[in-house]
Write a protein that holds these residues in place. Structure first.
Motif, PDB file in Angstrom:
ATOM      1  N   GLU A 110     -34.951   0.687   5.473  1.00  0.00           N
ATOM      2  CA  GLU A 110     -33.499   0.622   5.559  1.00  0.00           C
ATOM      3  C   GLU A 110     -32.903   1.529   4.509  1.00  0.00           C
ATOM      4  OE1 GLU A 110     -30.348  -2.920   6.032  1.00  0.00           O
ATOM      5  OE2 GLU A 110     -31.182  -2.687   4.045  1.00  0.00           O
ATOM      6  N   LEU A 111     -31.926   2.305   4.942  1.00  0.00           N
ATOM      7  CA  LEU A 111     -31.290   3.302   4.084  1.00  0.00           C
ATOM      8  C   LEU A 111     -29.797   3.025   4.047  1.00  0.00           C
ATOM      9  CD1 LEU A 111     -31.388   6.037   2.605  1.00  0.00           C
ATOM     10  CD2 LEU A 111     -31.264   7.143   4.848  1.00  0.00           C
ATOM     11  N   CYS A 112     -29.243   3.087   2.848  1.00  0.00           N
ATOM     12  CA  CYS A 112     -27.822   2.807   2.683  1.00  0.00           C
ATOM     13  C   CYS A 112     -27.282   3.744   1.606  1.00  0.00           C
ATOM     14  CB  CYS A 112     -27.666   1.345   2.254  1.00  0.00           C
ATOM     15  SG  CYS A 112     -26.046   0.719   2.572  1.00  0.00           S
ATOM     16  N   LEU A 113     -26.187   4.420   1.882  1.00  0.00           N
ATOM     17  CA  LEU A 113     -25.585   5.333   0.896  1.00  0.00           C
ATOM     18  C   LEU A 113     -24.162   4.892   0.593  1.00  0.00           C
ATOM     19  CD1 LEU A 113     -27.420   7.257   3.022  1.00  0.00           C
ATOM     20  CD2 LEU A 113     -26.822   8.939   1.292  1.00  0.00           C
ATOM     21  N   PHE A 114     -23.830   4.843  -0.699  1.00  0.00           N
ATOM     22  CA  PHE A 114     -22.472   4.495  -1.117  1.00  0.00           C
ATOM     23  C   PHE A 114     -21.886   5.623  -1.956  1.00  0.00           C
ATOM     24  CE2 PHE A 114     -25.078   0.664  -1.233  1.00  0.00           C
ATOM     25  CZ  PHE A 114     -24.418  -0.125  -0.320  1.00  0.00           C
ATOM     26  N   PRO A 115     -20.887   6.314  -1.457  1.00  0.00           N
ATOM     27  CA  PRO A 115     -20.220   7.289  -2.325  1.00  0.00           C
ATOM     28  C   PRO A 115     -19.277   6.564  -3.288  1.00  0.00           C
ATOM     29  CG  PRO A 115     -19.202   7.267  -0.149  1.00  0.00           C
ATOM     30  CD  PRO A 115     -20.339   6.285  -0.097  1.00  0.00           C
ATOM     31  N   LEU A 116     -19.289   6.955  -4.544  1.00  0.00           N
ATOM     32  CA  LEU A 116     -18.380   6.361  -5.540  1.00  0.00           C
ATOM     33  C   LEU A 116     -17.277   7.371  -5.881  1.00  0.00           C
ATOM     34  CD1 LEU A 116     -20.688   4.525  -8.142  1.00  0.00           C
ATOM     35  CD2 LEU A 116     -19.930   3.780  -5.893  1.00  0.00           C
ATOM     36  N   GLY A 117     -16.145   6.856  -6.327  1.00  0.00           N
ATOM     37  CA  GLY A 117     -15.061   7.735  -6.771  1.00  0.00           C
ATOM     38  C   GLY A 117     -14.367   8.461  -5.629  1.00  0.00           C
ATOM     39  N   THR A 118     -14.142   7.758  -4.519  1.00  0.00           N
ATOM     40  CA  THR A 118     -13.628   8.410  -3.305  1.00  0.00           C
ATOM     41  C   THR A 118     -12.147   8.166  -3.044  1.00  0.00           C
ATOM     42  OG1 THR A 118     -14.279   6.455  -2.062  1.00  0.00           O
ATOM     43  CG2 THR A 118     -15.854   8.249  -2.141  1.00  0.00           C
ATOM     44  N   GLU A 119     -11.431   7.632  -4.020  1.00  0.00           N
ATOM     45  CA  GLU A 119     -10.015   7.272  -3.848  1.00  0.00           C
ATOM     46  C   GLU A 119      -9.855   6.094  -2.888  1.00  0.00           C
ATOM     47  OE1 GLU A 119      -7.019  10.261  -3.539  1.00  0.00           O
ATOM     48  OE2 GLU A 119      -8.177  11.686  -4.741  1.00  0.00           O
ATOM     49  N   SER A 120     -10.242   6.281  -1.616  1.00  0.00           N
ATOM     50  CA  SER A 120     -10.111   5.165  -0.668  1.00  0.00           C
ATOM     51  C   SER A 120     -11.400   4.349  -0.630  1.00  0.00           C
ATOM     52  CB  SER A 120      -9.830   5.693   0.734  1.00  0.00           C
ATOM     53  OG  SER A 120     -10.048   4.666   1.686  1.00  0.00           O
TER      54      SER A 120
ATOM     55  N   GLN B 109     -31.885   2.506  14.010  1.00  0.00           N
ATOM     56  CA  GLN B 109     -30.957   1.481  14.495  1.00  0.00           C
ATOM     57  C   GLN B 109     -29.859   1.286  13.460  1.00  0.00           C
ATOM     58  OE1 GLN B 109     -32.773  -2.350  15.550  1.00  0.00           O
ATOM     59  NE2 GLN B 109     -30.839  -3.405  15.155  1.00  0.00           N
ATOM     60  N   LEU B 110     -28.601   1.393  13.909  1.00  0.00           N
ATOM     61  CA  LEU B 110     -27.487   1.133  12.994  1.00  0.00           C
ATOM     62  C   LEU B 110     -27.361  -0.371  12.803  1.00  0.00           C
ATOM     63  CD1 LEU B 110     -24.774   3.607  14.355  1.00  0.00           C
ATOM     64  CD2 LEU B 110     -26.468   3.959  12.548  1.00  0.00           C
ATOM     65  N   CYS B 111     -27.330  -0.806  11.548  1.00  0.00           N
ATOM     66  CA  CYS B 111     -27.178  -2.231  11.242  1.00  0.00           C
ATOM     67  C   CYS B 111     -25.935  -2.399  10.362  1.00  0.00           C
ATOM     68  CB  CYS B 111     -28.414  -2.756  10.527  1.00  0.00           C
ATOM     69  SG  CYS B 111     -29.852  -2.840  11.619  1.00  0.00           S
ATOM     70  N   PRO B 112     -25.444  -3.630  10.226  1.00  0.00           N
ATOM     71  CA  PRO B 112     -24.203  -3.816   9.463  1.00  0.00           C
ATOM     72  C   PRO B 112     -24.311  -3.353   8.007  1.00  0.00           C
ATOM     73  CG  PRO B 112     -24.675  -5.773  10.772  1.00  0.00           C
ATOM     74  CD  PRO B 112     -25.880  -4.896  10.878  1.00  0.00           C
ATOM     75  N   MET B 113     -25.471  -3.495   7.391  1.00  0.00           N
ATOM     76  CA  MET B 113     -25.588  -3.155   5.970  1.00  0.00           C
ATOM     77  C   MET B 113     -26.420  -1.892   5.719  1.00  0.00           C
ATOM     78  SD  MET B 113     -23.702  -5.264   4.219  1.00  0.00           S
ATOM     79  CE  MET B 113     -24.302  -5.180   2.513  1.00  0.00           C
ATOM     80  N   GLY B 114     -26.680  -1.108   6.728  1.00  0.00           N
ATOM     81  CA  GLY B 114     -27.441   0.123   6.523  1.00  0.00           C
ATOM     82  C   GLY B 114     -28.057   0.584   7.824  1.00  0.00           C
ATOM     83  N   THR B 115     -28.738   1.699   7.758  1.00  0.00           N
ATOM     84  CA  THR B 115     -29.404   2.228   8.944  1.00  0.00           C
ATOM     85  C   THR B 115     -30.902   2.037   8.781  1.00  0.00           C
ATOM     86  OG1 THR B 115     -27.676   3.852   9.335  1.00  0.00           O
ATOM     87  CG2 THR B 115     -29.808   4.298  10.326  1.00  0.00           C
ATOM     88  N   VAL B 116     -31.526   1.488   9.815  1.00  0.00           N
ATOM     89  CA  VAL B 116     -32.964   1.243   9.776  1.00  0.00           C
ATOM     90  C   VAL B 116     -33.674   2.367  10.529  1.00  0.00           C
ATOM     91  CG1 VAL B 116     -34.796  -0.342  10.484  1.00  0.00           C
ATOM     92  CG2 VAL B 116     -32.635  -1.239   9.595  1.00  0.00           C
ATOM     93  N   VAL B 117     -34.695   2.928   9.933  1.00  0.00           N
ATOM     94  CA  VAL B 117     -35.460   4.002  10.576  1.00  0.00           C
ATOM     95  C   VAL B 117     -36.934   3.608  10.630  1.00  0.00           C
ATOM     96  CG1 VAL B 117     -33.862   5.841   9.902  1.00  0.00           C
ATOM     97  CG2 VAL B 117     -35.778   5.265   8.400  1.00  0.00           C
ATOM     98  N   GLU B 118     -37.623   4.206  11.598  1.00  0.00           N
ATOM     99  CA  GLU B 118     -39.053   3.924  11.793  1.00  0.00           C
ATOM    100  C   GLU B 118     -39.798   5.250  11.781  1.00  0.00           C
ATOM    101  OE1 GLU B 118     -39.908   1.505  15.385  1.00  0.00           O
ATOM    102  OE2 GLU B 118     -41.499   2.935  15.805  1.00  0.00           O
TER     103      GLU B 118
END
Lengths: 93, 93, 93, 93
Positions: C5-15, C37-46
């Motif tokens: 599972e992969l999840c990316l959070f950009p910081l400092g984006t104003e919105s 597969q797109l999941c609510p908390m990240g994207t799962v890859v195989e």
């Protein structure tokens, strides 16, 4: 509402297949009344942060009761105040 | 005792430097009375799982009160029943 | 195959809404050819661990190119040697 | 430079004590030449994202070679373009 992903890993279990330890955890999640979705890498729940944390406590108790000698619990919560988060709304990267 | 790592990321903060949002969170951790250690990628705390989860709730409240519009909270707990875990004992991979 | 599972959070984006930074990341995942597969908390890859890590590198590049000044990348890989893991097989706690 | 935390959990090891699986992983990290710090909940490394991901690949190989039948790898990378991140600079919440 916040959305969170919860994942529990029992360590030291003889077999690398750990489903028997996770079934009682799933039962606790079902019984919580919180909306949830099973995902490949964890279970996603939707609810107030306080109720999600209470659920984590119950899952921890359930996996120890199921015989786990050691457990790693991974939790990631996403919460925002400017609009509601929902499981459906958050299917994304 | 369990050992856990807690990390909070405020999103939507204009500046990528987010220390001002984290200072009140650190204050909450200090005031909790739990043993803790600041690490490069998060704060590690030692205590009963129930108290760690209660601390997460207070940290969540503190970062919203500090003005965060959105927060991602990452928590990983390691707990075992066959021997005590401590911050000192767990300096490892 | 491993599942991650992969999840990316950009910081400092104003919105606090960060979808515009994540669209090019999703494009990279789609173009990778890996099952996902797109999941609510990240994207799962195989896929093989090596290809998953190469994908993380490309996602990191894509989100910086999309203008993120800071990014937190969360990755969790599950791999086993005794049997194949698949996205479908891993829908569980 | 990015800063990242890496944590590996072998599953199905019979004993909940997993140090023997982690020693060869630590050796790989030491041999990488990247700056690192052992923390209670994982090992923190500092370096370019590409080199960190290459290191994860080597750690994955090392823990399987050490006999792990299943492994969960948790990685969190923090990277920013507006200033350098360092292990020392990031001791914070």
């Amino acid at each position: 509402m916040a959305v969170a992903e919860l994942c529990l890993f029992p360590l030291g279990t003889e077999s690398p297949s750990v489903g028997e330890y996770l079934k009682p955890v799933l039962k606790v999640i079902e019984d919580s009344g919180l909306k949830y979705q099973l995902c490949p890498m964890g279970t996603v729940v939707e609810g107030p942060v306080e109720e999600i944390l209470e659920l984590v406590k119950l899952c921890h108790e359930a996996i120890l009761k199921a015989g786990a000698k050691r457990v790693v619990i991974s939790l990631r919560i996403d919460d925002r105040t400017d609009k509601e988060l929902t499981i459906e709304g958050k299917v994304r990267i």
